[in-house]
Write a protein that holds these residues in place. Structure first.
Motif, PDB file in Angstrom:
ATOM      1  N   ALA A 222      11.339 -11.266 -51.530  1.00  0.00           N
ATOM      2  CA  ALA A 222      10.456 -12.096 -50.642  1.00  0.00           C
ATOM      3  C   ALA A 222       9.912 -11.417 -49.491  1.00  0.00           C
ATOM      4  O   ALA A 222       8.761 -11.258 -49.210  1.00  0.00           O
ATOM      5  CB  ALA A 222      10.972 -13.274 -50.201  1.00  0.00           C
ATOM      6  N   ARG A 223      10.657 -10.562 -48.650  1.00  0.00           N
ATOM      7  CA  ARG A 223      10.254  -9.592 -47.694  1.00  0.00           C
ATOM      8  C   ARG A 223       9.219  -8.536 -48.225  1.00  0.00           C
ATOM      9  O   ARG A 223       8.160  -8.189 -47.411  1.00  0.00           O
ATOM     10  CB  ARG A 223      11.350  -9.183 -46.759  1.00  0.00           C
ATOM     11  CG  ARG A 223      12.066 -10.110 -46.160  1.00  0.00           C
ATOM     12  CD  ARG A 223      13.427  -9.458 -45.513  1.00  0.00           C
ATOM     13  NE  ARG A 223      14.643 -10.645 -45.313  1.00  0.00           N
ATOM     14  CZ  ARG A 223      15.525 -10.477 -44.593  1.00  0.00           C
ATOM     15  NH1 ARG A 223      15.793  -9.212 -44.177  1.00  0.00           N
ATOM     16  NH2 ARG A 223      16.452 -11.184 -44.389  1.00  0.00           N
ATOM     17  N   LEU A 224       9.843  -7.921 -49.285  1.00  0.00           N
ATOM     18  CA  LEU A 224       8.810  -6.902 -49.842  1.00  0.00           C
ATOM     19  C   LEU A 224       7.396  -7.456 -50.310  1.00  0.00           C
ATOM     20  O   LEU A 224       6.501  -6.810 -50.124  1.00  0.00           O
ATOM     21  CB  LEU A 224       9.807  -6.498 -51.285  1.00  0.00           C
ATOM     22  CG  LEU A 224      10.688  -5.527 -50.793  1.00  0.00           C
ATOM     23  CD1 LEU A 224      11.663  -5.069 -52.063  1.00  0.00           C
ATOM     24  CD2 LEU A 224      10.734  -4.093 -50.081  1.00  0.00           C
ATOM     25  N   ALA A 225       7.338  -8.628 -50.757  1.00  0.00           N
ATOM     26  CA  ALA A 225       6.304  -9.208 -51.327  1.00  0.00           C
ATOM     27  C   ALA A 225       5.341  -9.529 -50.449  1.00  0.00           C
ATOM     28  O   ALA A 225       4.115  -9.235 -50.396  1.00  0.00           O
ATOM     29  CB  ALA A 225       6.316 -10.438 -52.229  1.00  0.00           C
ATOM     30  N   ALA A 226       5.910  -9.788 -49.268  1.00  0.00           N
ATOM     31  CA  ALA A 226       4.922 -10.192 -47.840  1.00  0.00           C
ATOM     32  C   ALA A 226       4.837  -8.928 -47.150  1.00  0.00           C
ATOM     33  O   ALA A 226       3.912  -9.317 -46.089  1.00  0.00           O
ATOM     34  CB  ALA A 226       5.904 -11.323 -47.055  1.00  0.00           C
ATOM     35  N   PHE A 227       5.362  -7.897 -47.357  1.00  0.00           N
ATOM     36  CA  PHE A 227       4.912  -6.723 -46.757  1.00  0.00           C
ATOM     37  C   PHE A 227       3.746  -6.252 -46.565  1.00  0.00           C
ATOM     38  O   PHE A 227       3.140  -6.085 -47.587  1.00  0.00           O
ATOM     39  CB  PHE A 227       5.955  -5.568 -47.130  1.00  0.00           C
ATOM     40  CG  PHE A 227       5.830  -4.356 -46.108  1.00  0.00           C
ATOM     41  CD1 PHE A 227       6.623  -4.271 -44.894  1.00  0.00           C
ATOM     42  CD2 PHE A 227       4.988  -3.174 -46.544  1.00  0.00           C
ATOM     43  CE1 PHE A 227       6.482  -3.145 -44.279  1.00  0.00           C
ATOM     44  CE2 PHE A 227       5.108  -2.056 -45.591  1.00  0.00           C
ATOM     45  CZ  PHE A 227       5.737  -2.094 -44.490  1.00  0.00           C
ATOM     46  N   ASP A 228       2.848  -6.245 -45.358  1.00  0.00           N
ATOM     47  CA  ASP A 228       1.775  -5.632 -45.218  1.00  0.00           C
ATOM     48  C   ASP A 228       1.886  -4.248 -44.730  1.00  0.00           C
ATOM     49  O   ASP A 228       2.049  -3.597 -43.623  1.00  0.00           O
ATOM     50  CB  ASP A 228       1.108  -6.382 -44.047  1.00  0.00           C
ATOM     51  CG  ASP A 228      -0.340  -6.122 -43.818  1.00  0.00           C
ATOM     52  OD1 ASP A 228      -0.929  -5.328 -44.827  1.00  0.00           O
ATOM     53  OD2 ASP A 228      -1.012  -6.315 -42.815  1.00  0.00           O
ATOM     54  N   PRO A 229       1.614  -3.221 -45.739  1.00  0.00           N
ATOM     55  CA  PRO A 229       1.654  -1.657 -45.565  1.00  0.00           C
ATOM     56  C   PRO A 229       0.669  -1.358 -44.452  1.00  0.00           C
ATOM     57  O   PRO A 229      -0.432  -1.595 -44.557  1.00  0.00           O
ATOM     58  CB  PRO A 229       1.285  -1.176 -46.920  1.00  0.00           C
ATOM     59  CG  PRO A 229       0.596  -2.138 -47.420  1.00  0.00           C
ATOM     60  CD  PRO A 229       1.149  -3.400 -47.141  1.00  0.00           C
ATOM     61  N   ALA A 230       1.250  -0.366 -43.410  1.00  0.00           N
ATOM     62  CA  ALA A 230       0.181   0.260 -42.461  1.00  0.00           C
ATOM     63  C   ALA A 230      -0.298   1.265 -43.015  1.00  0.00           C
ATOM     64  O   ALA A 230      -0.314   1.902 -43.703  1.00  0.00           O
ATOM     65  CB  ALA A 230       1.004   0.260 -41.302  1.00  0.00           C
ATOM     66  N   THR A 231      -1.900   1.446 -42.394  1.00  0.00           N
ATOM     67  CA  THR A 231      -2.429   2.599 -42.664  1.00  0.00           C
ATOM     68  C   THR A 231      -2.591   3.300 -41.153  1.00  0.00           C
ATOM     69  O   THR A 231      -2.900   2.776 -40.098  1.00  0.00           O
ATOM     70  CB  THR A 231      -3.947   2.586 -42.843  1.00  0.00           C
ATOM     71  OG1 THR A 231      -4.167   1.916 -44.263  1.00  0.00           O
ATOM     72  CG2 THR A 231      -4.831   3.717 -42.764  1.00  0.00           C
ATOM     73  N   VAL A 232      -1.804   4.424 -40.975  1.00  0.00           N
ATOM     74  CA  VAL A 232      -1.530   5.037 -39.691  1.00  0.00           C
ATOM     75  C   VAL A 232      -2.333   6.356 -39.312  1.00  0.00           C
ATOM     76  O   VAL A 232      -2.348   7.426 -40.498  1.00  0.00           O
ATOM     77  CB  VAL A 232      -0.064   5.621 -39.786  1.00  0.00           C
ATOM     78  CG1 VAL A 232       0.360   6.054 -38.527  1.00  0.00           C
ATOM     79  CG2 VAL A 232       0.920   4.163 -40.018  1.00  0.00           C
ATOM     80  N   PRO A 233      -3.149   6.555 -38.499  1.00  0.00           N
ATOM     81  CA  PRO A 233      -4.035   7.808 -38.240  1.00  0.00           C
ATOM     82  C   PRO A 233      -3.044   8.608 -37.587  1.00  0.00           C
ATOM     83  O   PRO A 233      -2.455   8.647 -36.759  1.00  0.00           O
ATOM     84  CB  PRO A 233      -5.320   7.191 -37.421  1.00  0.00           C
ATOM     85  CG  PRO A 233      -4.400   6.116 -36.545  1.00  0.00           C
ATOM     86  CD  PRO A 233      -3.602   5.329 -37.666  1.00  0.00           C
ATOM     87  N   VAL A 234      -3.229  10.075 -38.076  1.00  0.00           N
ATOM     88  CA  VAL A 234      -2.385  10.977 -37.768  1.00  0.00           C
ATOM     89  C   VAL A 234      -3.302  12.368 -37.916  1.00  0.00           C
ATOM     90  O   VAL A 234      -3.841  12.538 -38.781  1.00  0.00           O
ATOM     91  CB  VAL A 234      -1.192  11.447 -38.656  1.00  0.00           C
ATOM     92  CG1 VAL A 234      -0.442  12.607 -38.049  1.00  0.00           C
ATOM     93  CG2 VAL A 234      -0.090  10.286 -38.625  1.00  0.00           C
ATOM     94  N   GLU A 235      -3.548  12.724 -36.440  1.00  0.00           N
ATOM     95  CA  GLU A 235      -4.338  13.914 -36.409  1.00  0.00           C
ATOM     96  C   GLU A 235      -5.681  13.869 -37.229  1.00  0.00           C
ATOM     97  O   GLU A 235      -6.173  14.788 -37.875  1.00  0.00           O
ATOM     98  CB  GLU A 235      -3.834  15.295 -36.924  1.00  0.00           C
ATOM     99  CG  GLU A 235      -2.438  15.455 -35.920  1.00  0.00           C
ATOM    100  CD  GLU A 235      -1.773  16.666 -36.290  1.00  0.00           C
ATOM    101  OE1 GLU A 235      -2.076  17.419 -37.092  1.00  0.00           O
ATOM    102  OE2 GLU A 235      -0.284  16.839 -36.044  1.00  0.00           O
ATOM    103  N   GLY A 236      -6.478  12.757 -37.158  1.00  0.00           N
ATOM    104  CA  GLY A 236      -7.682  12.437 -37.639  1.00  0.00           C
ATOM    105  C   GLY A 236      -7.649  12.207 -39.402  1.00  0.00           C
ATOM    106  O   GLY A 236      -8.772  11.859 -39.820  1.00  0.00           O
ATOM    107  N   LEU A 237      -6.371  11.945 -39.924  1.00  0.00           N
ATOM    108  CA  LEU A 237      -6.258  11.739 -41.253  1.00  0.00           C
ATOM    109  C   LEU A 237      -5.626  10.148 -41.239  1.00  0.00           C
ATOM    110  O   LEU A 237      -4.599  10.152 -40.490  1.00  0.00           O
ATOM    111  CB  LEU A 237      -5.619  12.549 -41.960  1.00  0.00           C
ATOM    112  CG  LEU A 237      -6.167  13.888 -42.167  1.00  0.00           C
ATOM    113  CD1 LEU A 237      -5.305  14.862 -43.003  1.00  0.00           C
ATOM    114  CD2 LEU A 237      -7.663  13.813 -42.561  1.00  0.00           C
TER     115      LEU A 237
END
Length: 376
Positions: A222-237
């Motif tokens: 349930a926790r995995l299904a509800a997980f909202d993956p992040a998009t993380v900016p690192v050095e412009g990418l």
């Protein structure tokens, strides 16, 4: 069977497209790289501008011209297992066939077969340039290594880093992993962890006297299904993260309440986190369960602010993208060497049974590297 008659038959003056065919037709599944390593070592030996060294089935060729800067350019020589996709063969894709294939496939002339994408086309480009460029603008350490496709502790680049870290010293590094001729900076890190639940066996006809370990795994899923993956900016990418169950196991027999269940989870994390920080995240999310960490590989920052990196991007005419998968650029990054991925081949075709590389992509990557390595 290899199309080479002997280990000294690899002519590095041939076009890189032809070298790709020759290299691919030497089977070199992980753990069986001795023949291709012998072939590469023998092919490099006649070139006096290169110092050729060997550690196991890893080959290093270095220039020592007294340049102010040194770059490392590396590629692995092993492949995943062959599945009736050798020897190689030429293949032409029409517009209609290309449109029906993986996204963004181009029509044109291809070389089909195991290793064409991952990553003997990149190795072929590197070998041709290593032989040709007697006076590059920077000193170059060329590295071709074994056992990339298997467990990390067998990796030839890792073993070279442990035994001779001086050979990986550089101001900038390029790994020839398939990127369709685009530049991908750094890479995500990866951790795999077994999340275990325990119960009590009982006959399934009398389930109330047991404790079902598989049912106890429901909150994990349930926790995995509800997980909202992040998009993380690192050095412009922008690096996209991921947290997924990739395997689940449990159960004893069709009439037994299981006393153990294991959910195997893979966390792909952005290069803003260290390994320890990524592991701490997993403990935060699943710390109320039994955790067994089975694999940890660090992320790599893109390092695109390095002067050599900026010059490289300009020379090859590319705009950097993030690398979502893990690659050996992380080994260079751990040594303080900024590193990028740059090579021919569509990564969506890596390991595929219909693995194939566009011939014009091979020559485009070769020309990009040549332009950069000869720019003063």
């Amino acid at each position: 069977m290899s199309s080479l008659a002997s280990a000294d038959a690899l002519d590095l003056t041939r076009p890189s497209t032809e070298l790709t065919r020759l290299l691919c037709d030497i089977p070199s599944v992980s753990g069986d790289e001795a023949l291709i390593a012998d072939t590469i070592e023998a092919a490099l030996a006649p070139y006096p501008h290169l110092e050729v060294l060997r550690l196991g089935n890893t080959i290093v060729a270095r220039t020592s011209l007294g340049r102010a800067q040194r770059v490392a350019i590396a590629g692995h020589i092993d492949t995943v297992p062959i599945n009736e996709n050798l020897p190689t063969r030429p293949e032409v894709l029409t517009l209609e066939q290309a449109a029906a294939d993986v996204p963004d496939t181009q029509a044109g002339e291809y070389l089909w077969g195991r290793g064409t994408v991952d990553m003997k086309a990149g190795v072929a480009v590197q070998l041709r340039l290593a032989a040709e460029l007697t006076e590059p603008a920077v000193d170059v350490t060329w590295i071709w290594y074994d056992n990339e496709e298997v467990a990390s502790d067998l990796n030839g680049l890792g073993r070279l880093s442990d035994a001779r870290p001086d050979l990986l010293a550089a101001d900038f590094a390029i790994l020839g992993e398939p990127t369709k001729g685009e530049v991908e900076g750094g890479c995500n890190g990866t951790i795999r962890v077994d999340i275990r639940t325990r119960g009590k066996r009982a006959h399934s006809a009398r389930a109330w006297v047991g404790e079902n370990a598989i049912h106890r795994a429901a909150p994990i899923l349930a926790r995995l299904a509800a997980f909202d993956p992040a998009t993380v900016p690192v050095e412009g990418l922008d690096y996209r993260e991921g947290l997924n169950a990739v395997r689940i196991s449990g159960g004893v027999a069709g009439n037994v309440i299981p006393d153990e269940c294991v959910v195997h989870v893979n966390y792909r994390f952005a290069p803003d986190k260290s390994l320890d920080e990524a592991e701490a995240k997993l403990r935060e999310w699943f710390g109320d369960f039994e955790l067994d960490f089975v694999d940890r590989s660090p992320a790599a920052r893109p390092g695109l602010d390095a002067p050599l990196a900026r010059g490289f991007l300009e020379a090859v005419g590319a705009q950097a993208k993030p690398k979502y998968g893990w690659t050996d650029v992380a080994r260079f990054s751990a040594l303080g060497v900024p590193a990028v991925n740059y090579g021919p081949g569509d990564p969506l075709k890596a390991h595929a049974d219909d693995e194939r590389v566009l011939l014009t992509e091979i020559t485009r990557v070769e020309e990009g590297l040549r332009t950069w390595l000869t720019s003063r």
